[in-house]
Design a protein around this motif. Structure first.
Motif, PDB file in Angstrom:
ATOM      1  N   THR A  98       0.832  -1.196   0.000  1.00 61.10           N
ATOM      2  CA  THR A  98       0.000   0.000   0.000  1.00 61.10           C
ATOM      3  C   THR A  98       0.872   1.254   0.000  1.00 61.10           C
ATOM      4  O   THR A  98       1.659   1.483   0.908  1.00 61.10           O
ATOM      5  CB  THR A  98      -0.931   0.005   1.222  1.00 61.10           C
ATOM      6  OG1 THR A  98      -1.727  -1.170   1.185  1.00 61.10           O
ATOM      7  CG2 THR A  98      -1.824   1.223   1.215  1.00 61.10           C
ATOM      8  N   LEU A  99       0.716   2.043  -1.054  1.00 65.00           N
ATOM      9  CA  LEU A  99       1.384   3.330  -1.164  1.00 65.00           C
ATOM     10  C   LEU A  99       0.310   4.397  -1.240  1.00 65.00           C
ATOM     11  O   LEU A  99      -0.660   4.252  -1.978  1.00 65.00           O
ATOM     12  CB  LEU A  99       2.264   3.381  -2.419  1.00 65.00           C
ATOM     13  CG  LEU A  99       3.373   2.344  -2.509  1.00 65.00           C
ATOM     14  CD1 LEU A  99       4.038   2.411  -3.883  1.00 65.00           C
ATOM     15  CD2 LEU A  99       4.402   2.576  -1.418  1.00 65.00           C
ATOM     16  N   THR A 100       0.472   5.460  -0.476  1.00 69.54           N
ATOM     17  CA  THR A 100      -0.518   6.529  -0.440  1.00 69.54           C
ATOM     18  C   THR A 100       0.171   7.856  -0.721  1.00 69.54           C
ATOM     19  O   THR A 100       1.262   8.116  -0.217  1.00 69.54           O
ATOM     20  CB  THR A 100      -1.204   6.577   0.943  1.00 69.54           C
ATOM     21  OG1 THR A 100      -1.843   5.331   1.166  1.00 69.54           O
ATOM     22  CG2 THR A 100      -2.235   7.687   1.011  1.00 69.54           C
ATOM     23  N   LYS A 101      -0.488   8.686  -1.539  1.00 69.17           N
ATOM     24  CA  LYS A 101       0.002  10.040  -1.808  1.00 69.17           C
ATOM     25  C   LYS A 101      -1.146  10.997  -1.527  1.00 69.17           C
ATOM     26  O   LYS A 101      -2.288  10.731  -1.893  1.00 69.17           O
ATOM     27  CB  LYS A 101       0.464  10.173  -3.245  1.00 69.17           C
ATOM     28  CG  LYS A 101       0.954  11.569  -3.557  1.00 69.17           C
ATOM     29  CD  LYS A 101       2.138  11.582  -4.443  1.00 69.17           C
ATOM     30  CE  LYS A 101       2.516  13.028  -4.670  1.00 69.17           C
ATOM     31  NZ  LYS A 101       3.880  13.267  -4.840  1.00 69.17           N
ATOM     32  N   THR A 102      -0.825  12.109  -0.859  1.00 71.04           N
ATOM     33  CA  THR A 102      -1.841  13.093  -0.507  1.00 71.04           C
ATOM     34  C   THR A 102      -1.568  14.398  -1.244  1.00 71.04           C
ATOM     35  O   THR A 102      -0.434  14.862  -1.291  1.00 71.04           O
ATOM     36  CB  THR A 102      -1.848  13.337   1.013  1.00 71.04           C
ATOM     37  OG1 THR A 102      -2.100  12.091   1.670  1.00 71.04           O
ATOM     38  CG2 THR A 102      -2.929  14.336   1.401  1.00 71.04           C
ATOM     39  N   TYR A 103      -2.637  14.950  -1.793  1.00 71.51           N
ATOM     40  CA  TYR A 103      -2.589  16.232  -2.494  1.00 71.51           C
ATOM     41  C   TYR A 103      -3.513  17.196  -1.765  1.00 71.51           C
ATOM     42  O   TYR A 103      -4.597  16.813  -1.340  1.00 71.51           O
ATOM     43  CB  TYR A 103      -3.084  16.082  -3.932  1.00 71.51           C
ATOM     44  CG  TYR A 103      -2.312  15.081  -4.743  1.00 71.51           C
ATOM     45  CD1 TYR A 103      -1.263  15.475  -5.548  1.00 71.51           C
ATOM     46  CD2 TYR A 103      -2.629  13.728  -4.692  1.00 71.51           C
ATOM     47  CE1 TYR A 103      -0.551  14.556  -6.296  1.00 71.51           C
ATOM     48  CE2 TYR A 103      -1.914  12.798  -5.434  1.00 71.51           C
ATOM     49  CZ  TYR A 103      -0.883  13.214  -6.228  1.00 71.51           C
ATOM     50  OH  TYR A 103      -0.179  12.296  -6.958  1.00 71.51           O
ATOM     51  N   THR A 104      -3.090  18.444  -1.648  1.00 67.29           N
ATOM     52  CA  THR A 104      -3.927  19.483  -1.069  1.00 67.29           C
ATOM     53  C   THR A 104      -4.195  20.528  -2.130  1.00 67.29           C
ATOM     54  O   THR A 104      -3.256  21.022  -2.773  1.00 67.29           O
ATOM     55  CB  THR A 104      -3.239  20.139   0.144  1.00 67.29           C
ATOM     56  OG1 THR A 104      -2.996  19.128   1.116  1.00 67.29           O
ATOM     57  CG2 THR A 104      -4.118  21.221   0.755  1.00 67.29           C
ATOM     58  N   VAL A 105      -5.479  20.853  -2.333  1.00 67.55           N
ATOM     59  CA  VAL A 105      -5.859  21.884  -3.285  1.00 67.55           C
ATOM     60  C   VAL A 105      -6.646  22.934  -2.513  1.00 67.55           C
ATOM     61  O   VAL A 105      -7.684  22.636  -1.939  1.00 67.55           O
ATOM     62  CB  VAL A 105      -6.729  21.322  -4.429  1.00 67.55           C
ATOM     63  CG1 VAL A 105      -7.075  22.414  -5.421  1.00 67.55           C
ATOM     64  CG2 VAL A 105      -6.037  20.161  -5.123  1.00 67.55           C
ATOM     65  N   THR A 106      -6.122  24.161  -2.487  1.00 72.64           N
ATOM     66  CA  THR A 106      -6.840  25.253  -1.856  1.00 72.64           C
ATOM     67  C   THR A 106      -7.632  25.971  -2.944  1.00 72.64           C
ATOM     68  O   THR A 106      -7.056  26.543  -3.866  1.00 72.64           O
ATOM     69  CB  THR A 106      -5.885  26.246  -1.171  1.00 72.64           C
ATOM     70  OG1 THR A 106      -5.144  25.515  -0.178  1.00 72.64           O
ATOM     71  CG2 THR A 106      -6.646  27.378  -0.497  1.00 72.64           C
ATOM     72  N   VAL A 107      -8.958  25.862  -2.852  1.00 73.96           N
ATOM     73  CA  VAL A 107      -9.858  26.472  -3.837  1.00 73.96           C
ATOM     74  C   VAL A 107     -10.421  27.745  -3.215  1.00 73.96           C
ATOM     75  O   VAL A 107     -11.060  27.707  -2.166  1.00 73.96           O
ATOM     76  CB  VAL A 107     -11.012  25.517  -4.212  1.00 73.96           C
ATOM     77  CG1 VAL A 107     -11.950  26.162  -5.214  1.00 73.96           C
ATOM     78  CG2 VAL A 107     -10.453  24.199  -4.754  1.00 73.96           C
ATOM     79  N   THR A 108     -10.175  28.876  -3.860  1.00 77.85           N
ATOM     80  CA  THR A 108     -10.679  30.145  -3.372  1.00 77.85           C
ATOM     81  C   THR A 108     -11.920  30.524  -4.161  1.00 77.85           C
ATOM     82  O   THR A 108     -11.868  30.671  -5.384  1.00 77.85           O
ATOM     83  CB  THR A 108      -9.618  31.257  -3.516  1.00 77.85           C
ATOM     84  OG1 THR A 108      -8.450  30.841  -2.806  1.00 77.85           O
ATOM     85  CG2 THR A 108     -10.121  32.572  -2.951  1.00 77.85           C
ATOM     86  N   LYS A 109     -13.049  30.633  -3.453  1.00 76.05           N
ATOM     87  CA  LYS A 109     -14.292  31.060  -4.086  1.00 76.05           C
ATOM     88  C   LYS A 109     -14.397  32.567  -3.965  1.00 76.05           C
ATOM     89  O   LYS A 109     -14.317  33.122  -2.871  1.00 76.05           O
ATOM     90  CB  LYS A 109     -15.507  30.407  -3.433  1.00 76.05           C
ATOM     91  CG  LYS A 109     -16.815  30.858  -4.057  1.00 76.05           C
ATOM     92  CD  LYS A 109     -17.988  30.211  -3.361  1.00 76.05           C
ATOM     93  CE  LYS A 109     -19.285  30.780  -3.893  1.00 76.05           C
ATOM     94  NZ  LYS A 109     -20.431  30.263  -3.164  1.00 76.05           N
ATOM     95  N   GLU A 110     -14.555  33.218  -5.106  1.00 74.57           N
ATOM     96  CA  GLU A 110     -14.649  34.676  -5.111  1.00 74.57           C
ATOM     97  C   GLU A 110     -16.076  35.131  -4.932  1.00 74.57           C
ATOM     98  O   GLU A 110     -17.007  34.432  -5.173  1.00 74.57           O
ATOM     99  CB  GLU A 110     -14.097  35.216  -6.427  1.00 74.57           C
ATOM    100  CG  GLU A 110     -12.627  34.872  -6.567  1.00 74.57           C
ATOM    101  CD  GLU A 110     -12.014  35.418  -7.830  1.00 74.57           C
ATOM    102  OE1 GLU A 110     -12.717  35.548  -8.865  1.00 74.57           O
ATOM    103  OE2 GLU A 110     -10.824  35.730  -7.793  1.00 74.57           O
TER     104      GLU A 110
END
Length: 73
Positions: free
Chosen positions: A61-73
């Motif tokens: 088991t290999l896990t990769k984490t991504y973070t996406v900061t979505v700015t709503k205008e």
């Protein structure tokens, strides 16, 4: 962890994460709320943090984490 940013308005809220390996699983959180892959997220005005965790479906088991900061205008 890999980090990205994006900007959106009310009209775009669909979240889709497509892993390169079709045996991998994807879990998406908008803050602490789980979002079904390919469905709509509820954005608050300002920054919204998506955490996308991809787990390899082959072998160890290999896990990769991504973070996406979505700015709503």
């Amino acid at each position: 962890m890999t980090e990205y940013t994006a900007t959106t308005e009310n009209g775009s809220n669909k979240v889709t994460a497509t892993p390169a390996d079709d045996t991998a699983t994807v879990k998406i959180l908008n803050g602490t709320t789980e979002v079904t892959n390919g469905s709509n997220a509820s954005w608050q005005v300002g920054d919204n943090v998506l955490t996308i965790t991809v787990t390899d479906g082959n072998g160890p088991t290999l896990t990769k984490t991504y973070t996406v900061t979505v700015t709503k205008e």
